[in-house]
Motif scaffolding. Structure first.
Motif, short mmCIF file in Angstrom:
data_model
loop_
_atom_site.label_atom_id
_atom_site.label_comp_id
_atom_site.label_asym_id
_atom_site.label_seq_id
_atom_site.Cartn_x
_atom_site.Cartn_y
_atom_site.Cartn_z
N GLU A 470 0.85 -1.19 0.00
CA GLU A 470 0.00 0.00 0.00
C GLU A 470 0.88 1.24 0.00
O GLU A 470 1.90 1.29 0.70
CB GLU A 470 -0.91 0.03 1.23
N TYR A 471 0.46 2.24 -0.76
CA TYR A 471 1.16 3.53 -0.81
C TYR A 471 0.29 4.57 -0.12
O TYR A 471 -0.84 4.84 -0.54
CB TYR A 471 1.45 3.92 -2.26
N HIS A 472 0.81 5.13 0.97
CA HIS A 472 0.09 6.12 1.76
C HIS A 472 0.74 7.49 1.53
O HIS A 472 1.89 7.71 1.93
CB HIS A 472 0.13 5.76 3.24
N LEU A 473 0.00 8.40 0.90
CA LEU A 473 0.52 9.73 0.60
C LEU A 473 0.18 10.68 1.75
O LEU A 473 -0.94 10.67 2.26
CB LEU A 473 -0.11 10.28 -0.68
N ARG A 474 1.16 11.51 2.13
CA ARG A 474 0.88 12.53 3.13
C ARG A 474 0.67 13.86 2.42
O ARG A 474 1.50 14.28 1.62
CB ARG A 474 2.05 12.63 4.13
N ASP A 475 -0.47 14.50 2.69
CA ASP A 475 -0.80 15.71 1.95
C ASP A 475 -0.19 16.96 2.59
O ASP A 475 0.56 16.86 3.57
CB ASP A 475 -2.32 15.85 1.76
#
Length: 639
Positions: A470-475
């Motif tokens: 899973e790729y979790h992007l931080r905004d």
């Protein structure tokens, strides 16, 4: 009775009587004892004041550790409950756990809590913290606990003990000071003063006793809590920013899309919103092409027999929509993978053909609960940038590594630089044996190791047919969003009869890799809107340029400039209204238009334009041809 304590560094110390964690910490350093929140005894969190009555591996958990934060939040829930019962006698308490950002407590009270009540309760919580009441753990027999809570009028607590705890079991009670207590597993801090004041009550909601709508209705008070005042301040600022950036609010302001009750969990895209969609789709389609994917298209509904073979019927049926025709039952596809296997199976394949990479902007429908729907972030009808790779086992690592590299480039192009990578491992409800799952999980670990990246692992969160990266992007305001995935699947190809002929003319089953980079297009666009606060970069903006004449004498030149920009491929509008230029600039700035081209008599005579960039007071004058070339280059799809 001597107790042997083993510290994390392997050193040991023997105590002649059972020591508390606080006593051990004080013996090491008074400063350490002051920072300690709880301790670990043989890996289990214990109160600082609980005597350690056995030989144990011992570790001090200071206030800045994640485990301590959960205890702090649980303490805040207990202090909330005490404050409510002091202010509103007769209110019954039920349960109050810690959450990801704070805590809540459910109360039984005939009168509804108001916003004014929340302020008063929070003030009383701070008073209780200031009292620095000692928190003590006690162990009570089952029947004694039932009698106590019955007599105190706490019918919910008494019922829970009677129904949920065996008669021969003891249970733990935590007492705050001399007058307030609650049943709880713990652990807790040593006193209410250790909680600090980095908490805030946020709202009141509804709940049902034991989560059953047939039971009594309760009132739930929510709060947030952190280890430090600065962390609380940062979180509240993030919440404020998140409200400003809410994609549903931006959609109304910028006229991007809407949703309505007749199509719950589905989206009506307006022209400007669809322009963003098309920009994202064009970009992703370019990624497909550069990465060797062949674009395909599968049916929207297929007979349930296929979904039974794939495993969806047994493992995903509750999330699917169904329809019937001529006494046959069909499923509306929740995923594209079984369809892609059918496309693969339509031809014979040799090992020389592999890997085969299929891609599809596949429309999917999932029967999400209405309470889980959230704008375009959580919907029932969505489109994925979906893809499936059919390969040999020895090709898995290189394919996953290549995908990882590709995904990181894509996220960078969309403005995301802070990315967490996780591997979601086998869930309880799954197909396949443990040996197959071991192979799949180890393949993902090997690929990430080969790519030189670090990851964390999420037990039980994989898909029913395989584990996934899973790729979790931080905004831009610090929130994490899970978007892309890469899944290794050894099961579905076999279940659906996929095969290839190896170099020895033997039939083999390919490995199927399920991959998506942006995931749900709807959700990804929602994330982009909130990340950029609606001010999309030039290449994604629905209206990239507005040409605004200062005076009506320049209208003809404004049309000429707009035509030149349009011919260069830019999404451009000309604002020829008989309004002041300051009003035009303000309105188009509120619409988040990246570039406003201002023209007047002088610009018309000299064939120049003046550029104003969103968020900047600086202006730049350029020849029209140069401005067109520059903006066209900036607006070109990435890569």
């Amino acid at each position: 009775m001597s107790i042997q304590i083993t510290f994390p560094d392997g050193n040991q110390k023997t105590f002649e009587a059972p020591p508390t964690g606080l006593q051990i910490a004080q013996g090491i350093s008074p400063g350490l004892a002051k920072k300690a929140a709880v301790v670990k005894v043989n890996g289990e969190l214990w109160d600082l004041t609980r005597p350690i009555d056995r030989d144990a591996k011992f570790e001090i958990v200071t206030r800045d550790k994640p485990e301590a934060l959960e205890v702090i939040r649980h303490d805040a829930a207990h202090v909330l409950a005490q404050a409510v019962q002091e202010l509103f006698p007769g209110t019954q308490v039920t349960f109050g756990p810690a959450t990801d950002t704070g805590f809540y407590y459910d109360f039984a009270r005939s009168e509804p809590f108001t916003e004014a009540d929340l302020q008063q309760i929070e003030e009383r919580m701070r008073e209780i913290v200031k009292r620095d009441l000692p928190i003590r753990r006690e162990v009570w027999p089952h029947d004694e606990a039932v009698k106590f809570f019955d007599k105190a009028g706490e019918k919910f607590k008494a019922e829970w003990i009677r129904d949920g705890i065996k008669a021969d079991e003891e249970l733990t009670i935590y007492r705050q000071g001399d007058t307030w207590l609650d049943m709880c597993l713990g652990p807790h801090l040593a006193s209410t003063g250790k909680l600090g004041t980095a908490f805030k009550l946020t709202k009141v909601g509804g709940a049902y006793w034991r989560g059953d709508a047939n039971n009594a209705q309760l009132q739930r008070i929510y709060g947030v809590a952190f280890a430090t005042e600065q962390e609380l301040k940062d979180y509240l600022h993030m919440v404020e920013e998140a409200e400003k950036r809410d994609h549903r609010r931006l959609a109304r302001q910028l006229d991007l899309f809407h949703q309505q009750e007749e199509a719950p969990g589905m989206v009506f895209w307006h022209p400007k919103g669809w322009a963003i969609w098309q920009a994202v789709e064009r970009y992703v389609r370019g990624v497909y092409k550069r990465s060797g994917y062949q674009e395909v298209r599968g049916p929207q509904i297929m007979d349930v027999s296929l979904w039974k073979k794939s495993g969806h019927w047994d493992n995903y049926q509750n999330n699917m929509f169904f329809t019937e025709s001529e006494k046959r039952t069909y499923a509306v596809k929740p995923m594209n993978c079984p369809g892609h296997v059918q496309i693969y199976n339509a031809n014979l394949h040799s090992y020389r053909d592999l890997p085969i990479r299929y891609a599809e902007f596949g429309g999917c429908h999932r029967n999400e609960p209405s309470g889980a729907l959230h704008g375009i972030m959580r919907v029932r009808a969505f489109t994925q940038d979906d893809g499936h790779i059919f390969c040999m086992p020895e090709q898995v690592e290189s394919e996953v590594t290549a995908f990882h590299r590709q995904a990181m480039e894509v996220y960078s192009d969309f403005g995301f630089g802070d990315i967490d990578i996780k591997i979601a491992l086998r869930p309880d409800k799954r197909i396949g044996d443990d040996a197959t799952w071991d192979r799949a999980e180890d393949a993902l670990r090997a690929a990430l190791r080969s790519a030189g990246v670090e990851w964390t692992e999420l037990a039980g969160e994989g898909a029913f047919y395989g584990p996934k990266i899973e790729y979790h992007l931080r905004d831009s305001i610090g929130r994490a969003w899970q978007v892309g995935t890469m899944q290794v699947d050894f099961m579905m190809p076999e279940r659906l009869g996929a095969s290839y002929i190896d170099e020895h003319s033997s039939r083999q089953i390919p490995v199927m890799l399920h991959r998506a980079i942006v995931g749900s297009m709807e959700r990804f666009i929602g994330i982009l809107l909130e990340h950029h606060a609606g001010a999309m970069p030039l290449w994604l903006a629905p209206v990239q340029v507005v040409v605004a004449p200062i005076v009506s004498d320049a209208d003809a030149y404004a049309r000429e400039a707009a035509a030149a920009l349009d011919a260069a491929g830019l999404r451009v509008e000309a604002d020829l209204r008989n309004e002041k230029i300051t009003l035009k600039i303000r309105e188009h700035s509120l619409q988040k238009v990246p570039v406003i081209v201002v023209v007047g008599r002088r610009e018309a005579e000299e064939k120049t334009v003046t550029l104003r960039r969103l968020g900047s007071e600086r202006q730049e004058s350029l020849p029209l041809a140069e401005a067109v070339a520059r903006l066209a280059a900036e607006a070109a799809p990435q890569r």
